[in-house]
Write an enzyme that holds these catalytic residues in place. Sequence first.
Site, PDB file in Angstrom:
ATOM      1  N   ASP A  16     -74.025 -19.985 -19.630  1.00 43.85           N
ATOM      2  CA  ASP A  16     -73.198 -21.092 -18.640  1.00 43.85           C
ATOM      3  C   ASP A  16     -73.291 -22.286 -19.210  1.00 43.85           C
ATOM      4  OD1 ASP A  16     -72.545 -22.616 -16.540  1.00 43.85           O
ATOM      5  OD2 ASP A  16     -73.825 -21.716 -15.107  1.00 43.85           O
ATOM      6  N   ASN A  30     -57.977 -29.567 -14.735  1.00 42.34           N
ATOM      7  CA  ASN A  30     -56.454 -29.340 -14.526  1.00 42.34           C
ATOM      8  C   ASN A  30     -56.006 -30.979 -14.771  1.00 42.34           C
ATOM      9  OD1 ASN A  30     -56.688 -30.597 -11.693  1.00 42.34           O
ATOM     10  ND2 ASN A  30     -57.581 -28.672 -11.365  1.00 42.34           N
ATOM     11  N   GLY A  38     -63.287 -21.825 -11.360  1.00 43.70           N
ATOM     12  CA  GLY A  38     -63.946 -21.477 -12.620  1.00 43.70           C
ATOM     13  C   GLY A  38     -65.102 -22.407 -13.127  1.00 43.70           C
ATOM     14  N   VAL A  39     -64.833 -22.740 -14.417  1.00 46.77           N
ATOM     15  CA  VAL A  39     -65.822 -23.748 -15.029  1.00 46.77           C
ATOM     16  C   VAL A  39     -65.785 -25.043 -14.207  1.00 46.77           C
ATOM     17  CG1 VAL A  39     -66.597 -24.855 -17.219  1.00 46.77           C
ATOM     18  CG2 VAL A  39     -65.321 -23.015 -17.361  1.00 46.77           C
ATOM     19  N   ASP A  40     -64.436 -25.532 -13.978  1.00 43.13           N
ATOM     20  CA  ASP A  40     -64.399 -26.827 -13.336  1.00 43.13           C
ATOM     21  C   ASP A  40     -65.274 -26.831 -11.823  1.00 43.13           C
ATOM     22  OD1 ASP A  40     -63.328 -29.289 -12.867  1.00 43.13           O
ATOM     23  OD2 ASP A  40     -61.072 -28.544 -12.613  1.00 43.13           O
ATOM     24  N   SER A 123     -58.392 -22.706 -20.953  1.00 46.25           N
ATOM     25  CA  SER A 123     -57.440 -21.852 -20.893  1.00 46.25           C
ATOM     26  C   SER A 123     -57.399 -20.275 -20.801  1.00 46.25           C
ATOM     27  CB  SER A 123     -56.111 -22.259 -21.815  1.00 46.25           C
ATOM     28  OG  SER A 123     -55.558 -23.392 -21.554  1.00 46.25           O
ATOM     29  N   THR A 124     -58.664 -19.692 -20.887  1.00 46.40           N
ATOM     30  CA  THR A 124     -58.782 -18.243 -20.823  1.00 46.40           C
ATOM     31  C   THR A 124     -59.022 -17.656 -19.759  1.00 46.40           C
ATOM     32  OG1 THR A 124     -60.890 -18.374 -21.884  1.00 46.40           O
ATOM     33  CG2 THR A 124     -59.187 -18.107 -23.453  1.00 46.40           C
ATOM     34  N   GLY A 125     -59.283 -18.383 -18.567  1.00 43.95           N
ATOM     35  CA  GLY A 125     -59.392 -18.157 -17.242  1.00 43.95           C
ATOM     36  C   GLY A 125     -58.294 -18.044 -16.480  1.00 43.95           C
ATOM     37  N   TYR A 127     -55.968 -19.962 -16.397  1.00 49.83           N
ATOM     38  CA  TYR A 127     -54.676 -20.449 -17.311  1.00 49.83           C
ATOM     39  C   TYR A 127     -53.992 -19.376 -18.005  1.00 49.83           C
ATOM     40  CZ  TYR A 127     -54.637 -25.172 -15.657  1.00 49.83           C
ATOM     41  OH  TYR A 127     -54.406 -26.524 -14.960  1.00 49.83           O
TER      42      TYR A 127
END
Length: 179
Positions: A16, A30, A38-40, A123-125, A127
């Site tokens: 994590d 974004n 997500g991570v954000d 970008s791999t979630g 996006y």
Amino acid sequence: MELTIGSSVLELVQGDVTQQDTEAIVNAANRSLLGGGGVDGAIHRAAGPELLAECRTLGGCETGNAVITRGYRLKAEYVIHTVGPVYRGSNPRTERLLESAYKRSMEVARAKGIRSVAFPSISTGVYGYPLKEAAPVALRTVAKFLREHPEIERVCFVLRSERALRAFEEALGKVDLAE
Ligand code: AR6
């Protein structure tokens, strides 16, 4: 998995990113910088409301760029917020924007004198960038930067799932890091 690049270390771990004790962690944000999933979402929850307050003062961030804030309640002192591209099929422009998100994050870290950085896989979630395509771009870009700027001593890619870790490990085996 760990790789030495000059005097620096590039590391791949499953975990994590919000829990890392590197000087900075990177957020897959974004353009509004006002939070999301997500991570954000995880970073904002862990850092506390002061992070959103600081983000509000920044006026957003363009795709492929990066900005820095304090880390507040995180172990990391700083958060580097970068905006990766939304994936709509493989094309050179999208790839350049992903590359730029990593490169600008490293440049922002270097400008602050930060020596250790933890990245999620940008970008791999939400996006939609396929891990298999994104991993070599991420690794190539960061490895090139470390070769040119040894003052950043450690970069850790913190992958959430075993599948993501495997994709990065495979890419690390294939990518030409001397490029
Ligand atoms: N630590 C490490 N990696 C994580 C974590 C975590 N705590 N949580 C998720 N991941 P995403 P994006 C992985 O969707 O694709 C947000 O709403 C996840 O499995 O967080 O760049 C923003 O506000 C995936 O592989 O970021 C934007 O609107 C990777 O992190 C948008 O999502 C990135 O997934 C950005 O989308």
